[in-house]
Design an enzyme around this catalytic site. Structure first.
Site, PDB file in Angstrom:
ATOM      1  CB  SER A 176      -0.956  -0.050   1.199  1.00 18.00           C
ATOM      2  OG  SER A 176      -1.767   1.076   1.208  1.00 18.00           O
ATOM      3  CG  ASP A 212      -3.000   4.137  -1.209  1.00 17.04           C
ATOM      4  OD1 ASP A 212      -3.728   4.048  -2.213  1.00 17.04           O
ATOM      5  OD2 ASP A 212      -2.945   3.252  -0.336  1.00 17.04           O
ATOM      6  CG  ASP A 255      -2.664  -0.379  -2.356  1.00 17.39           C
ATOM      7  OD1 ASP A 255      -2.694   0.754  -1.864  1.00 17.39           O
ATOM      8  OD2 ASP A 255      -3.293  -1.343  -1.874  1.00 17.39           O
ATOM      9  CG  ASP A 304      -6.311   0.855  -0.909  1.00 16.41           C
ATOM     10  OD1 ASP A 304      -5.465   1.773  -0.864  1.00 16.41           O
ATOM     11  OD2 ASP A 304      -6.361  -0.072  -0.084  1.00 16.41           O
TER      12      ASP A 304
HETATM   13 MG    MG Z   1      -3.557   1.364  -0.003  1.00 16.92          MG
END
Ligand code: MG
Length: 456
Positions: free
Chosen positions: A101, A244, A246, A248
């Site tokens: 992440s 961010d 990744d 999400d």
């Molecule tokens: Mg994330």
């Protein structure tokens, strides 16, 4: 390998430093345990753009095949929510996402998701750990070992899925101009194409996928988004958005260049979604703004407060058949799409919301959302003293207390403080919210002192 009985799963999957804390042998064994836990059906593996993600992906696929599972490999880099959406809609039994992440570039990790695309429940994480530590992984013989195939359409299906959940005609009519800071992260492969296909004029920053995260790092914060803010203002864009590592979480910036924290963007979307679904249910952690209750009251909706962490929000959304969920860090969950946080879905919904409201972003926020001020800080506390500190704080504080996660004291009708031990570090987090910044800061100062005194 980790020492026996060390917890493998943290707040959000298994995180580690490949080659430093754990090696690829660990990933293969853990993946065998994950494949054993699922027991049947095909699994999907996806990866973000971190430098170690490709190697970890091969190890994960190998471990899953070794346990007898057939594996789909998402082609190239994919945002975490795209992988989760593919598990939900393409008939997989579950899957593993390779990502850390927003953590620094040297980190990586595995996130395990179930049939619905949502992170597996906490108790199931413990089942995987038990298989791992008991050396109870299935190792299929040569006749039963799994095979891998490429899944080429994960990103395309994801973009089409998001587009199908919003009013694209309404959005296109506004000819929005959008500045997007991709932070060299996984949304580089999806969000720009999504936004352009809705007729928006797009300018991108840090749009080259790069696991070193050379632009502004994988964590969007008000400090790291100064460029986004400056570009929005200088070209007179309608809004800015950043993700961010990744993809999400989405953090927005209004047309004046002000970075809106997740409480504000989350409330704006919650209000918009609940207006169209009266009697709905809003889910948010104990740490987010009390504006959530004010909005819910206006929209004849109910609010459920969860522990901090997106998995708790997602699972509660499913249990309560909820309408919307958000976190103060920019995670928004829109269940008609999928009950996980999703930066691209959040962006599309925000464009629809602004198009429907017919006003500027800053005006929409000040018109629709009651304003509270929140501030937070952390204190280092010896892990052995956490219980003692919590007991002392509870004994010495007056006010209505909620114990969903840590201790949340309502000091008056519109001011609260939350004291919460971190799940991953030897620290206590203190959050304070009030109607003015001065008041929130004075509450925070007072309670930091109390926690420090109690832990001395
Ligand atoms: Mg994330």
């Amino acid at each position: 390998m980790p020492s026996p009985q060390e917890r493998l799963f943290g707040t959000n999957g298994v995180r580690f430093q490949p080659g430093i804390s754990h090696d690829l042998d660990f990933v293969i064994k853990l993946s065998e345990a994950i494949g054993t836990y699922f027991g049947d059906g095909d699994l999907l593996v996806g990866r973000d753009g971190r430098l170690s993600s490709n190697a970890l992906s091969y190890a994960t696929v190998s471990g899953l095949m070794s346990s007898g599972r057939n594996v789909g490999e998402a082609a190239g880099v994919v945002p975490t929510p795209a992988m989760q959406y593919a598990v939900k809609t393409q008939g997989f039994r579950g899957g593993v996402m390779i990502t850390a992440s927003h953590n620094p570039p040297e980190y990586n990790g595995l996130k395990v998701v179930g049939r619905d695309g949502v992170e597996i429940p906490r108790l199931d994480e413990q089942r995987i750990e038990k298989i791992f530590y008991d050396d109870a992984e299935t190792r299929a013989d040569w006749r039963a070992v799994g095979v891998a195939r490429e899944e080429p359409s994960v990103v395309k299906n994801y973009i089409d899925g998001v587009l199908s959940k919003v009013n694209t005609k309404l959005i296109a009519k506004r000819n929005f101009s959008v500045v997007m800071d991709l932070g060299n992260g996984a949304q580089c492969v999806a969000a720009p194409y999504l936004v352009e296909s809705m007729g928006c004029k797009l300018i991108t920053l840090n749009s080259v996928l790069d696991g070193n995260f050379p632009g502004r790092g994988p964590e969007p914060t008000p400090e790291t988004l100064a460029d986004l803010s400056a570009v929005v203002k200088s070209i007179g864009a309608d809004l800015g958005v950043a993700y961010d590592g990744d993809g999400d979480r989405a953090i927005f910036c209004d047309e004046q260049g002000s970075i809106l924290w997740g409480d504000q963007s989350g409330c704006l979307l919650a209000d918009y979604v609940l207006e169209r679904a009266p009697g709905g249910v809003l889910v948010t952690p104990v740490s987010s703004t009390q504006a959530a209750e004010a909005i819910a009251k206006k929209r004849n909706a109910r609010v459920f407060r969860t522990r901090v962490g997106s998995v708790d929000v997602s699972r509660t959304i499913i249990e309560r058949n909820a309408t919307f969920g958000f976190e103060e860090n920019g995670g928004c969950i829109y269940p008609p799409h999928i009950s996980v946080r999703d930066g691209a879905m959040t962006t599309a919904l925000m464009l629809e919301c602004l198009a429907a409201r017919g006003m500027s972003f800053s005006r929409a926020v000040s018109y629709w959302i009651p304003r509270f001020h929140q501030t937070k800080a952390k204190v280092e506390v010896d892990p052995g003293k956490v219980d003692l500190v919590m007991k002392k704080v509870e004994r010495d504080t007056r006010g209505r207390v909620e114990k969903v996660d840590g201790l949340k004291f309502w000091l008056d009708e519109r001011s609260w403080v939350l004291i919460r031990p971190s799940g991953t570090e030897p620290i206590m987090r203190v959050f304070a919210e009030a109607e003015t910044r001065e008041k929130a800061e004075s509450i925070l100062k007072k309670f930091l002192k109390i926690v420090k005194a109690a832990s001395a």
